[in-house]
Design a protein around this motif. Structure first.
Motif, PDB file in Angstrom:
ATOM      1  N   ARG A 334      23.722  93.498  -8.417  1.00  0.00           N
ATOM      2  CA  ARG A 334      23.961  92.834  -6.534  1.00  0.00           C
ATOM      3  C   ARG A 334      22.554  91.288  -6.966  1.00  0.00           C
ATOM      4  N   GLU A 352      27.191  90.654  -0.371  1.00  0.00           N
ATOM      5  CA  GLU A 352      27.871  91.572   0.691  1.00  0.00           C
ATOM      6  C   GLU A 352      29.223  90.801   1.118  1.00  0.00           C
ATOM      7  N   MET A 355      31.204  88.518  -1.110  1.00  0.00           N
ATOM      8  CA  MET A 355      32.536  89.354  -1.501  1.00  0.00           C
ATOM      9  C   MET A 355      33.464  89.771  -0.533  1.00  0.00           C
ATOM     10  N   GLN A 369      36.050  96.073  -7.493  1.00  0.00           N
ATOM     11  CA  GLN A 369      34.894  98.165  -7.222  1.00  0.00           C
ATOM     12  C   GLN A 369      33.857  97.451  -7.571  1.00  0.00           C
ATOM     13  N   THR A 370      33.619  98.192  -6.060  1.00  0.00           N
ATOM     14  CA  THR A 370      31.738  98.510  -5.624  1.00  0.00           C
ATOM     15  C   THR A 370      31.781  99.719  -6.470  1.00  0.00           C
ATOM     16  N   TYR A 376      28.697  95.501  -8.266  1.00  0.00           N
ATOM     17  CA  TYR A 376      29.938  95.398  -8.509  1.00  0.00           C
ATOM     18  C   TYR A 376      30.816  94.796  -9.739  1.00  0.00           C
TER      19      TYR A 376
END
Length: 391
Positions: A334, A352, A355, A369-370, A376
């Motif tokens: 992040r 976030e 995203m 995908q997280t 990510y």
């Protein structure tokens, strides 16, 4: 400056109908025929950012042209070389305005008149004149070869200048013994308002453009000069070397860029239509395509194609997506994504939020995908994942 937005019609699969340039932003530096070029680009889906790099001095206001016209009427040349249709028509119109039109036509009717290319030939004939010869290649080099083969020593040759460099042409004629008279049919000057040019320059440096088009060498030189004046020349050259495609209508137009070590692309036919067709080939070919979560994802300048459907993406989302694609399939923290967001500050919540908007824009949430507590990653298909892991 104008900006032409691409269409937003919904296609059969919920995406946006698009042309080959959809998702790309193209800069237009032309002062003349800019609307025509912009329309050609827009019809193929591009967003167009226009900033004229030059303005043209009206012919009737140009004292140099008046003086050259009077000189040629008083002392006949042996040869006149007409280089552009707009310039030749403007010369005749300006002479008419000065009351010298009939004298100029009479003088041109009695000399060897060479026309570079079919458009110039058409302008010559529209004036009631007939060219003696015109090269099939539209090349000034071929015109020069013909003159030198004929022999030019002691001959007086008038060359219609058109604001662009004629590398070696005049010098070669003079070296062979000719007297060369330049006819400056129009002159390029910097734009009165440079703010649109500055915005285009800023967009190029920040990679907000995918390509810049040039239709004259002075326009290319003007953009480089403005960048140098603002202290942005190294940044502009870096962008043109790696990320922003410089597309020139012909090799003469490309000379100022090539002098700075910039590689350019040009169509085989030096026309606006072929220039646009060239961009339609080049820009999609430069876009990155990846197999992600069972979909084919192609990342363009300000949009993404998901299985052929165009998905416009906000700038913050494109910044995140580019950061993820630098190492496809790898987890991007992040903190790294936060640094990729323009003006995001230190709050990772901004990642976030951006995203979530990116996933909504893509219409396929499983593409990204997280990875809990880490960041990510792009959900590359297994075969592709192994390929990129080995790189």
């Amino acid at each position: 400056m104008y900006e032409q937005q691409q269409r937003s019609d919904t296609g059969p699969q919920g995406g946006v109908e698009h042309g080959p340039l959809a998702g790309f932003t193209v800069g237009v530096t032309a002062a003349r025929r800019a609307e025509e070029l912009g329309a050609l680009l827009q019809r193929r889906g591009a967003v167009v950012l226009h900033a004229p790099a030059l303005r043209i001095v009206p012919l009737a206001d140009d004292g140099e042209l008046l003086a050259a016209t009077k000189e040629l009427i008083d002392q006949a040349p042996d040869v006149v070389v007409a280089t552009t249709a707009i310039g030749f028509r403007g010369w005749i119109e300006a002479a008419d305005g000065w009351g010298l039109g009939e004298q100029l036509l009479a003088r041109l009717g009695g000399v060897e008149l060479l026309a570079r290319g079919p458009k110039v030939k058409g302008a010559v004939r529209a004036a009631g004149l007939t060219e003696e010869w015109s090269p099939s290649s539209e090349s000034m080099a071929e015109v020069l070869d013909r003159l030198l083969e004929e022999g030019v020593e002691g001959r007086r040759i008038a060359v219609q200048l058109h604001g662009e460099p004629l590398p070696g042409f005049v010098e070669s004629l003079r070296a062979a013994g000719a007297e060369v008279v330049g006819v400056p049919v129009y002159r390029w000057m910097p734009p009165e308002d440079v703010s649109p040019l500055d915005r285009l320059l800023d967009a190029a440096v920040s990679r907000g453009l995918d390509a810049i088009t040039f239709t004259s060498a002075p326009a290319a030189a003007s953009l480089l000069s403005r960048a140098e004046r603002r202290g942005l020349l190294p940044e502009l050259l870096a962008a043109l070397h790696h990320d922003v495609l410089p597309a020139c209508v012909g090799p003469v137009t490309a000379l100022p860029l090539q002098a700075q070590g910039v590689d350019t692309v040009s169509p085989e036919r030096f026309r606006l239509g072929p220039l646009v067709q060239l961009l339609c080939q080049e820009l999609p070919g430069r876009a990155r395509a990846l197999p992600i979560a069972g979909h084919r994802v192609e990342i363009r300048g300000h949009a993404v194609l998901v299985d052929g459907c165009l998905k416009p993406v906000p700038p913050a989302g494109m910044s995140l997506l580019r950061a993820l694609t630098r190492r496809p399939g790898w987890v991007v923290p992040r903190s790294d994504l936060l640094r990729a967001l323009p003006g995001a500050g230190r709050d990772e919540h901004a990642v976030e939020t951006a995203m979530a908007r990116l996933r909504t824009a893509l219409g396929a949430p499983k593409l990204i995908q997280t990875v809990v507590k880490r960041g990510y990653r792009l959900a590359l298909d297994p075969a592709a994942d192994a390929k990129y892991a080995d790189d």
